[in-house]
Design a protein around this motif. Sequence first.
Motif, PDB file in Angstrom:
ATOM      1  N   THR B  57      25.550  13.408  40.019  1.00 28.84           N
ATOM      2  CA  THR B  57      27.016  13.614  39.054  1.00 28.84           C
ATOM      3  C   THR B  57      27.951  12.993  38.876  1.00 28.84           C
ATOM      4  O   THR B  57      28.980  13.565  37.761  1.00 28.84           O
ATOM      5  N   THR B  59      30.369  13.920  41.409  1.00 25.42           N
ATOM      6  CA  THR B  59      31.346  14.209  41.954  1.00 25.42           C
ATOM      7  C   THR B  59      31.570  13.688  43.795  1.00 25.42           C
ATOM      8  O   THR B  59      32.927  14.300  44.189  1.00 25.42           O
ATOM      9  N   ARG B  74      26.064  10.713  30.751  1.00 28.90           N
ATOM     10  CA  ARG B  74      26.578  12.242  31.195  1.00 28.90           C
ATOM     11  C   ARG B  74      25.530  13.280  31.232  1.00 28.90           C
ATOM     12  O   ARG B  74      25.052  13.121  30.984  1.00 28.90           O
ATOM     13  N   VAL B  75      25.803  13.421  32.846  1.00 32.73           N
ATOM     14  CA  VAL B  75      24.611  13.989  33.873  1.00 32.73           C
ATOM     15  C   VAL B  75      25.727  15.398  33.945  1.00 32.73           C
ATOM     16  O   VAL B  75      26.921  16.175  34.390  1.00 32.73           O
ATOM     17  N   LEU B  76      24.661  16.246  34.106  1.00 30.62           N
ATOM     18  CA  LEU B  76      24.846  17.939  34.139  1.00 30.62           C
ATOM     19  C   LEU B  76      24.056  18.329  35.541  1.00 30.62           C
ATOM     20  O   LEU B  76      22.831  17.414  36.080  1.00 30.62           O
ATOM     21  N   TYR B  77      24.576  19.282  35.731  1.00 38.47           N
ATOM     22  CA  TYR B  77      23.780  19.731  37.257  1.00 38.47           C
ATOM     23  C   TYR B  77      24.051  21.045  37.649  1.00 38.47           C
ATOM     24  O   TYR B  77      25.146  22.071  37.328  1.00 38.47           O
ATOM     25  N   THR B  78      22.703  21.993  37.164  1.00 44.11           N
ATOM     26  CA  THR B  78      22.612  23.699  36.693  1.00 44.11           C
ATOM     27  C   THR B  78      21.311  23.896  37.909  1.00 44.11           C
ATOM     28  O   THR B  78      21.134  23.330  38.766  1.00 44.11           O
ATOM     29  N   TYR B  79      22.227  25.017  39.011  1.00 50.02           N
ATOM     30  CA  TYR B  79      21.343  25.416  40.116  1.00 50.02           C
ATOM     31  C   TYR B  79      20.889  26.761  39.616  1.00 50.02           C
ATOM     32  O   TYR B  79      22.095  27.476  38.845  1.00 50.02           O
TER      33      TYR B  79
END
Lengths: 249, 236
Positions: B57, B59, B74-79
């Motif tokens: 991502t 960060t 565009r990368v999204l990260y969800t947990y």
Amino acid sequence: MLPRRIVQFLIIYFLGLAGLLAVKYGLQLSNYVIPGPALIWQTFQAEAVRYLRDVLDTMSIAIIGQVLSICLALLVGIVGRQTTWFGSFVKVAAYNVQAYPIVALAPIIFILLGDGFLSRLLIAAMICYFPLLLSVLGIMAEPIRDIEHFYRMTGRMRWQLEVKIRAFENLGKLTTVVAGSATLAMAGTIVAEFIAANAGIGYSIRIALYQSDLGKILIALFLIGISLSVYQGLLEWCGAFIRRTWESN
Amino acid sequence: MASSASMQLSCRQATFRYPRTATPVFEDLSFEMPGPGFNALFGPSGVGKTTLARLLTGTSRDFAGEIRMDGIDRVLYTYNTERLPGWSAVGTHLERIVAPGQHDLRDRLVALFDMQPHLASRFAQLSLGQKNRINLIRYLLQDFQMLIMDESLANVDEPTREQIILGIKDLFPDRFFLYISHNVVEVAKFCRHILVLAAKGRARPASVVSGRDHNRDGTPDRERLERAMLEIVNAA
């Protein structure tokens, strides 16, 4: 909430009073040192109304001082939550200033502003401001990662949303801090009145102290405790009401 | 948006260690993973799946080696432990974050994830599986080329999970998904490629295994599926 606070205060107050009476009768002290129940009751009948007026006078100043402190603490807490140099500066300054006993500055305030309303208000606000600020800073500077992650990832995070999330998640803590700061504001006002003011319950206690009249002091303490319990109970009720309203919108 | 055909995730000798720690989370990690598609990141606990996901991502750039994402901007990260704020119903939250023109997609996702009956509920009133589902819906409504789903369906029952994965594959064929899961059957069955991070001490820290990439219209070949599972387990 409110009845529980009052009952708790009454239990503590009457336990303390029973302890004093036990000392009186145990050591056979005269009414001049520790008055008996009858004398305390007489003093109550004679002074309760005047003292209640004094307590309300003191409390009104404490409430104004507390409201000012809350507004300022929220403002500084919101600015100081940031991880910028300014936010760090605010946090460090707050931690250092709160380590100083603010009440020691009271004589300077009385010299500069006289012994009226403004001095009492300023001392009350100063005494309750710094502990309040530290708590608000602690709450506002602590990210709620599980909620904030989405808004940061998607670029939707704004400072208003950040403050809203942290305030909502910590509403219980904020309510407790605000209710607790009422005691500090009241203590600040009473201390100011002890030192130099010409009104309020602190001033009346100072007069009773000069007269060595423990009965009057006990009545003053009773009225301070009851009033403060009612006020704190109302603050907690307001906090619960705000949370309920917020959650049901 | 870049052409989906040119998507590729590659990593060359990447090494990462957290500050003030002696042991790296992973060392000399190299792999190439073509996209788009529904892919997985698999491995035992503690091998650095979440850490790698966070590096993807962007960060943190504090690592040695190189991570390249060609055609992925565009990368999204969800947990799976994410929460929605508690001051509104989950449907209201969805309404606020849906982009103009995406309302149809939202309705399809809500139906696919079987969340219609729960839109009026607060997040705290949902079950763990429902929480995972509503959280994933809001990410799928965003503009992304790669979505890293870190155990995002962990608490969802198996038939629903299967419907959701198949639905995602139908709706977003041109996106790159990286699904982090410990379920070897699931990743072998549904994923196109599986990046397997091996336990510490193994000769190859990372391997890319081909999965069965099962779709709604096909029937999984049991023998091939078992072979893929075996390959994944051996690589881990």
